[in-house]
Design a protein around this motif. Structure first.
Motif, mmCIF file in Angstrom:
data_model
loop_
_atom_site.group_PDB
_atom_site.id
_atom_site.type_symbol
_atom_site.label_atom_id
_atom_site.label_comp_id
_atom_site.label_asym_id
_atom_site.label_seq_id
_atom_site.Cartn_x
_atom_site.Cartn_y
_atom_site.Cartn_z
ATOM 1 N N SER A 200 0.834 -1.215 0.000
ATOM 2 C CA SER A 200 0.000 0.000 0.000
ATOM 3 C C SER A 200 0.863 1.258 0.000
ATOM 4 O O SER A 200 0.550 2.251 0.650
ATOM 5 C CB SER A 200 -0.934 -0.001 1.223
ATOM 6 N N GLY A 201 1.964 1.209 -0.748
ATOM 7 C CA GLY A 201 2.899 2.326 -0.761
ATOM 8 C C GLY A 201 2.337 3.574 -1.399
ATOM 9 O O GLY A 201 2.640 4.692 -0.964
ATOM 10 N N GLY A 202 1.531 3.421 -2.453
ATOM 11 C CA GLY A 202 0.912 4.591 -3.063
ATOM 12 C C GLY A 202 -0.013 5.292 -2.102
ATOM 13 O O GLY A 202 -0.015 6.528 -1.984
ATOM 14 N N ALA A 203 -0.813 4.513 -1.366
ATOM 15 C CA ALA A 203 -1.722 5.086 -0.376
ATOM 16 C C ALA A 203 -0.955 5.822 0.710
ATOM 17 O O ALA A 203 -1.334 6.926 1.130
ATOM 18 C CB ALA A 203 -2.576 3.982 0.240
ATOM 19 N N ALA A 204 0.143 5.217 1.182
ATOM 20 C CA ALA A 204 0.940 5.850 2.236
ATOM 21 C C ALA A 204 1.549 7.158 1.758
ATOM 22 O O ALA A 204 1.537 8.168 2.476
ATOM 23 C CB ALA A 204 2.029 4.896 2.702
ATOM 24 N N ALA A 205 2.077 7.166 0.549
ATOM 25 C CA ALA A 205 2.698 8.383 0.023
ATOM 26 C C ALA A 205 1.666 9.486 -0.166
ATOM 27 O O ALA A 205 1.946 10.671 0.076
ATOM 28 C CB ALA A 205 3.404 8.073 -1.296
ATOM 29 N N VAL A 206 0.465 9.131 -0.595
ATOM 30 C CA VAL A 206 -0.623 10.103 -0.771
ATOM 31 C C VAL A 206 -0.944 10.807 0.543
ATOM 32 O O VAL A 206 -1.092 12.033 0.596
ATOM 33 C CB VAL A 206 -1.884 9.394 -1.323
ATOM 34 N N VAL A 207 -1.039 10.036 1.621
ATOM 35 C CA VAL A 207 -1.386 10.616 2.918
ATOM 36 C C VAL A 207 -0.209 11.401 3.492
ATOM 37 O O VAL A 207 -0.378 12.515 3.995
ATOM 38 C CB VAL A 207 -1.854 9.518 3.889
ATOM 39 N N ALA A 208 0.991 10.841 3.415
ATOM 40 C CA ALA A 208 2.160 11.516 3.967
ATOM 41 C C ALA A 208 2.414 12.848 3.266
ATOM 42 O O ALA A 208 2.828 13.824 3.899
ATOM 43 C CB ALA A 208 3.387 10.617 3.854
ATOM 44 N N ALA A 209 2.145 12.904 1.966
ATOM 45 C CA ALA A 209 2.394 14.122 1.193
ATOM 46 C C ALA A 209 1.244 15.121 1.264
ATOM 47 O O ALA A 209 1.333 16.198 0.679
ATOM 48 C CB ALA A 209 2.676 13.764 -0.265
#
Length: 476
Positions: A149-158
């Motif tokens: 779920s790396g895309g999801a994590a990057a979306v939230v972190a950014a």
């Protein structure tokens, strides 16, 4: 509302502003698009922002009244929307089913605006694929956001959205949460329905949920997404009260088992181990009883994952026929092609896999029955550079070697997919060079409530909301 204000709020905060009439759902969608346009070219986390995003509607106000949301490109589906599983084999495929997960998302007020990246077939711990490219970690673009779920994590972190859909079959919510400085919960087996078509996917080892930034968002998400549906394989015990009410309940005195040793072949980085030690000390200062625990298993997770390749091979063959395609190097990345070939030739029977799962659940359950919660590293290392051995595009490893490498990377997470217990990664520490370090808490089966209360206590004692990655919307 300005973008600089939007990124400061968690999902619960944005929903309260909508309810109070201080901002509209349309404004939030437009701000999410603005944030996407600003940072996604750098992180490559969103693979599709719906062209009709501004016209997407939620069914009612709900706990997340009008909050923007993204769907991971694997797992729970939206009818008529692309779901390509990060793979050329599925390129252009559109789902024909609305998962119960998304019915609940819409009823909870979430507005799904698009899709996030995942490694091909969610196989790897690194979100990079031939189809969609590499997803960068907002804390350090040269490092992985994790997977799957790396895309999801990057979306939230950014800061594109404060919450996003993920799923976890071996650590795929908790690992990217750890590497991207987020809160990532994998609920108990059966807490979130996989219906109407995936009620018992991977024999209950894989669960759908979210990644977010605060404990109160986790509690609200549990209230939104949990609950039984007809056809579910079993009904898990239901909570005594809404999870958001647990945020105001006392924690009590708990027995905490601490993992201070490695559970796999690879050593834990010293800074990660120090973070575990520091958290154990904090819990002791809070009045909990803390004791060491031994590693819970040896090689069972690796054997179970490799034993599942036969089922996966059959599923891929069915998908290829439905898509009118063939399975080859033109449709699957090297590791997934090797795993497919291994599974097609596997002699493992379904009964063998069931017995391996049963045995591991029993022995782990016996080993930890004296503890209320467990404390472990989430990952043995901080975020790794792109292009490591964990990539499914790696042509050098055999199926067995890749499986062993994955077992090492997920040595503290995959076991609890098998046992079915709830587990959460909290961003309680950072390395000397500023990279997030996640700490995992594991509860008794069906007891997310205790995890919510302990996570709340730790968030209050060591708040993380002020930490900012290098790449973030409205950073200037």
């Amino acid at each position: 509302m300005k973008l600089s204000e939007y990124v400061e709020h968690d999902a619960t905060g944005l929903a309260s502003l909508v309810t109070a009439g201080e901002v509209t759902t349309m404004e939030l969608t437009q701000l999410a698009r603005q944030a996407h346009d600003e940072v996604n070219p750098s992180i490559n986390a969103v693979i599709e922002f719906y062209k009709d995003a501004e016209s997407v509607a939620s069914k009612n106000a709900g706990l997340f009244n009008g909050v923007p949301f993204f769907r991971k490109d694997v797992g729970a589906s939206e009818a008529g929307r692309l779901q390509e599983n990060g793979s050329r084999l599925y390129k252009g495929y559109r789902a024909n089913i609305n998962s119960y997960f998304f019915h609940r998302a819409w009823e909870g007020g979430l507005r799904t605006l698009g899709r996030t990246a995942t490694p091909e077939l969610a196989t790897s711990g690194m979100t990079e694929s031939i189809l969609n490219g590499i997803t960068g970690n907002p804390w350090d673009l040269e490092r992985s956001a994790g997977g799957s779920s790396g895309g999801a994590a990057a979306v939230v972190a950014a800061g594109i959205t404060p919450i996003a859909h993920g799923n976890d079959g071996g650590g795929s919510i908790r690992a990217p949460a750890s590497w991207c400085g987020l809160v990532g919960l994998n609920p108990s087996r059966g807490r979130i329905s996989g219906g109407p078509n995936q009620q018992d996917v991977s024999f209950g080892c894989t669960r759908e949920f979210v990644l977010c930034r605060t404990v109160r968002d986790v509690a609200a998400a549990l209230d939104v997404f949990s609950g039984p549906h007809p056809g579910d394989p079993f009904m898990i015990v239901q909570p005594n009260r809404p999870y958001v009410e647990e945020l105001s309940q006392p924690t009590g005195k708990l027995r905490v088992g601490v993992a201070r040793t490695k559970w796999g072949m690879a050593d834990v980085e010293p800074e990660v181990l120090h973070a575990v030690e520091s958290t154990a000390t904090l819990l002791e200062e809070m009045g909990h009883l803390v004791a060491d625990m031994e590693p819970l298993y040896k090689s069972e997770c690796s054997k179970i994952w490799l034993g599942s390749t036969g089922r996966r091979a059959n599923s891929l063959e069915d998908a290829a026929r439905a898509m009118g395609r063939t399975i080859s190097a033109d449709t699957l990345e090297p590791i997934n092609l090797k795993l497919y070939e291994y599974g097609r030739n596997s002699q493992t029977r379904a009964g063998d896999e069931h017995e391996a799962l049963r045995s591991m659940r029993f022995h782990v359950g016996e080993a930890i029955q004296d503890f209320d919660i467990l404390l472990t590293p989430t990952m043995p290392t901080v975020a790794l550079p792109h292009g490591s051995v964990y990539s499914t595009a790696n042509p050098t490893l055999s199926a067995e070697e890749f499986n062993e490498a994955n077992a090492v990377l997920y040595q503290y997470t995959g076991v609890f997919n098998v046992t079915g217990q709830p587990s959460v990664s909290l961003p309680l520490a950072q390395s000397t060079n500023g990279l997030p370090i996640g700490i995992q808490l594991v509860g008794r089966f069906g007891d997310e409530a205790t995890l919510v209360r302990v996570a709340r206590d730790l968030e209050e004692a060591r708040p993380w909301i002020h930490r900012r990655p290098n790449v973030r919307a409205a950073n200037g």
